[in-house]
Scaffold this motif. Structure first.
Motif, PDB file in Angstrom:
ATOM      1  N   PRO A   1     -35.526  -9.677  -4.470  1.00 47.74           N
ATOM      2  CA  PRO A   1     -34.057  -9.465  -4.381  1.00 47.74           C
ATOM      3  C   PRO A   1     -33.407 -10.004  -5.781  1.00 47.74           C
ATOM      4  N   GLU A   2     -33.864 -10.967  -6.428  1.00 45.43           N
ATOM      5  CA  GLU A   2     -33.171 -11.008  -7.705  1.00 45.43           C
ATOM      6  C   GLU A   2     -33.529 -10.232  -8.752  1.00 45.43           C
ATOM      7  N   ASP A   3     -34.461  -9.366  -8.707  1.00 42.31           N
ATOM      8  CA  ASP A   3     -34.828  -8.196  -9.760  1.00 42.31           C
ATOM      9  C   ASP A   3     -33.799  -7.163  -9.352  1.00 42.31           C
ATOM     10  N   THR A   4     -32.976  -7.039  -8.346  1.00 44.89           N
ATOM     11  CA  THR A   4     -31.909  -6.147  -8.183  1.00 44.89           C
ATOM     12  C   THR A   4     -31.017  -5.989  -9.298  1.00 44.89           C
ATOM     13  N   ALA A   5     -31.114  -4.642 -10.186  1.00 50.56           N
ATOM     14  CA  ALA A   5     -30.142  -4.426 -11.313  1.00 50.56           C
ATOM     15  C   ALA A   5     -30.284  -3.253 -11.568  1.00 50.56           C
ATOM     16  N   VAL A   6     -29.449  -2.722 -12.676  1.00 53.12           N
ATOM     17  CA  VAL A   6     -29.619  -1.284 -13.406  1.00 53.12           C
ATOM     18  C   VAL A   6     -30.395  -1.781 -14.561  1.00 53.12           C
ATOM     19  N   TYR A   7     -31.454  -1.012 -14.697  1.00 56.41           N
ATOM     20  CA  TYR A   7     -32.539  -1.070 -15.761  1.00 56.41           C
ATOM     21  C   TYR A   7     -32.245  -0.309 -16.887  1.00 56.41           C
ATOM     22  N   TYR A   8     -32.108  -0.711 -17.957  1.00 59.88           N
ATOM     23  CA  TYR A   8     -31.786   0.248 -19.068  1.00 59.88           C
ATOM     24  C   TYR A   8     -33.167   0.106 -20.028  1.00 59.88           C
ATOM     25  N   CYS A   9     -33.705   1.147 -20.867  1.00 60.39           N
ATOM     26  CA  CYS A   9     -34.437   1.199 -21.976  1.00 60.39           C
ATOM     27  C   CYS A   9     -33.929   1.290 -23.279  1.00 60.39           C
ATOM     28  N   ALA A  10     -34.326   0.943 -24.342  1.00 67.44           N
ATOM     29  CA  ALA A  10     -33.682   0.751 -25.627  1.00 67.44           C
ATOM     30  C   ALA A  10     -34.674   0.939 -26.560  1.00 67.44           C
ATOM     31  N   ARG A  11     -34.369   1.600 -27.797  1.00 68.09           N
ATOM     32  CA  ARG A  11     -35.264   1.609 -28.898  1.00 68.09           C
ATOM     33  C   ARG A  11     -34.824   0.630 -29.962  1.00 68.09           C
ATOM     34  N   SER A  12     -35.712  -0.206 -30.471  1.00 67.39           N
ATOM     35  CA  SER A  12     -35.526  -1.299 -31.434  1.00 67.39           C
ATOM     36  C   SER A  12     -35.009  -0.531 -32.831  1.00 67.39           C
ATOM     37  N   THR A  13     -34.702  -1.441 -33.754  1.00 68.39           N
ATOM     38  CA  THR A  13     -34.487  -0.851 -35.349  1.00 68.39           C
ATOM     39  C   THR A  13     -35.663  -1.303 -35.920  1.00 68.39           C
ATOM     40  N   ALA A  14     -36.729  -2.060 -35.247  1.00 69.45           N
ATOM     41  CA  ALA A  14     -37.991  -2.586 -36.156  1.00 69.45           C
ATOM     42  C   ALA A  14     -39.277  -2.059 -35.207  1.00 69.45           C
ATOM     43  N   ALA A  15     -40.253  -2.287 -35.720  1.00 69.50           N
ATOM     44  CA  ALA A  15     -41.411  -1.997 -35.106  1.00 69.50           C
ATOM     45  C   ALA A  15     -41.982  -3.200 -34.242  1.00 69.50           C
ATOM     46  N   VAL A  16     -41.620  -4.407 -34.332  1.00 73.39           N
ATOM     47  CA  VAL A  16     -42.072  -5.570 -33.512  1.00 73.39           C
ATOM     48  C   VAL A  16     -41.048  -5.693 -32.355  1.00 73.39           C
ATOM     49  N   PRO A  17     -41.736  -6.181 -31.217  1.00 66.70           N
ATOM     50  CA  PRO A  17     -40.935  -6.315 -30.136  1.00 66.70           C
ATOM     51  C   PRO A  17     -39.756  -7.329 -30.340  1.00 66.70           C
ATOM     52  N   ALA A  18     -38.544  -7.378 -29.766  1.00 70.13           N
ATOM     53  CA  ALA A  18     -37.423  -7.913 -30.085  1.00 70.13           C
ATOM     54  C   ALA A  18     -36.679  -8.289 -28.676  1.00 70.13           C
ATOM     55  N   LYS A  19     -36.133  -9.487 -28.586  1.00 76.01           N
ATOM     56  CA  LYS A  19     -35.596 -10.019 -27.099  1.00 76.01           C
ATOM     57  C   LYS A  19     -34.249  -9.874 -27.265  1.00 76.01           C
ATOM     58  N   PHE A  20     -33.299  -9.500 -28.078  1.00 81.93           N
ATOM     59  CA  PHE A  20     -31.894  -9.438 -28.281  1.00 81.93           C
ATOM     60  C   PHE A  20     -31.345  -8.091 -28.311  1.00 81.93           C
ATOM     61  N   SER A  21     -30.180  -7.739 -27.655  1.00 84.67           N
ATOM     62  CA  SER A  21     -29.705  -6.353 -27.425  1.00 84.67           C
ATOM     63  C   SER A  21     -29.337  -5.970 -28.853  1.00 84.67           C
ATOM     64  N   TRP A  22     -28.804  -7.151 -29.761  1.00 80.86           N
ATOM     65  CA  TRP A  22     -28.160  -6.443 -31.078  1.00 80.86           C
ATOM     66  C   TRP A  22     -29.161  -6.042 -31.820  1.00 80.86           C
ATOM     67  N   GLU A  23     -30.805  -6.043 -31.535  1.00 85.69           N
ATOM     68  CA  GLU A  23     -31.719  -5.678 -32.204  1.00 85.69           C
ATOM     69  C   GLU A  23     -32.240  -4.040 -32.048  1.00 85.69           C
ATOM     70  N   TYR A  24     -31.362  -3.660 -30.962  1.00 87.65           N
ATOM     71  CA  TYR A  24     -31.638  -2.174 -30.359  1.00 87.65           C
ATOM     72  C   TYR A  24     -30.401  -1.385 -30.623  1.00 87.65           C
ATOM     73  N   ASN A  25     -30.674  -0.152 -31.042  1.00 82.17           N
ATOM     74  CA  ASN A  25     -29.390   0.778 -31.483  1.00 82.17           C
ATOM     75  C   ASN A  25     -29.404   2.173 -30.674  1.00 82.17           C
ATOM     76  N   TYR A  26     -30.290   2.229 -29.744  1.00 83.81           N
ATOM     77  CA  TYR A  26     -30.255   3.343 -28.903  1.00 83.81           C
ATOM     78  C   TYR A  26     -30.650   2.727 -27.422  1.00 83.81           C
ATOM     79  N   TRP A  27     -29.947   3.306 -26.522  1.00 83.83           N
ATOM     80  CA  TRP A  27     -29.901   3.081 -24.970  1.00 83.83           C
ATOM     81  C   TRP A  27     -29.820   4.152 -24.112  1.00 83.83           C
ATOM     82  N   GLY A  28     -30.545   4.220 -23.081  1.00 79.55           N
ATOM     83  CA  GLY A  28     -30.519   5.024 -21.895  1.00 79.55           C
ATOM     84  C   GLY A  28     -29.294   4.814 -21.152  1.00 79.55           C
ATOM     85  N   GLN A  29     -29.274   5.702 -20.201  1.00 84.61           N
ATOM     86  CA  GLN A  29     -27.916   5.469 -19.216  1.00 84.61           C
ATOM     87  C   GLN A  29     -28.276   4.493 -18.250  1.00 84.61           C
ATOM     88  N   GLY A  30     -29.651   4.288 -17.748  1.00 83.65           N
ATOM     89  CA  GLY A  30     -29.869   3.137 -16.730  1.00 83.65           C
ATOM     90  C   GLY A  30     -30.376   3.721 -15.570  1.00 83.65           C
TER      91      GLY A  30
END
Length: 124
Positions: free
Chosen positions: A88-117
């Motif tokens: 139940p705690e997984d309930t949320a709106v899920y968004y995908c995002a594209r990073s500004t770099a090739a390596v995976p990142a954990k912080f939202s400010w490192e992503y510059n494009y977002w889906g609608q959820g």
């Protein structure tokens, strides 16, 4: 212009599974890391998982490690999030995002494009 479109959300009983997809257009998909974030009502957006541009490196939030799997198909410009043993705690709106770099990142400010959820609801 980069566009990200998520799909696959829905209502599932606790313990069930869902697979989210995120189709990307308008950019060099295989160059950039992709990530999934989620936001529950009244809470801040939080990191879920990320994958490198090549797909060879992944990172996960501790809360989903061992239950969720991120993957990508660069030939289809699509990233996936397989979610098993949903709680139940997984309930949320899920968004995908594209990073500004090739390596995976954990912080939202490192992503510059977002889906609608897409809404995911795991009922108890």
């Amino acid at each position: 212009q980069v566009q990200l479109v998520e799909s696959g959300g829905g209502l599932v009983q606790a313990g069930g599974s869902l697979r989210l997809s995120c189709a990307a257009s308008g950019g060099f998909f295989s160059i950039y890391a992709m990530g999934w974030f989620r936001q529950a009502p009244g809470k801040e957006r939080e990191f879920v998982a990320a994958i490198s541009g090549s797909g060879g490196m992944t990172v996960y939030a501790d809360s989903v490690k061992g239950r969720f799997t991120i993957s990508r198909d660069n030939a289809k410009n699509t990233v996936y999030l397989q979610m098993n043993s949903l709680k139940p705690e997984d309930t949320a709106v899920y968004y995908c995002a594209r990073s500004t770099a090739a390596v995976p990142a954990k912080f939202s400010w490192e992503y510059n494009y977002w889906g609608q959820g897409t809404q995911v609801t795991a009922s108890s």
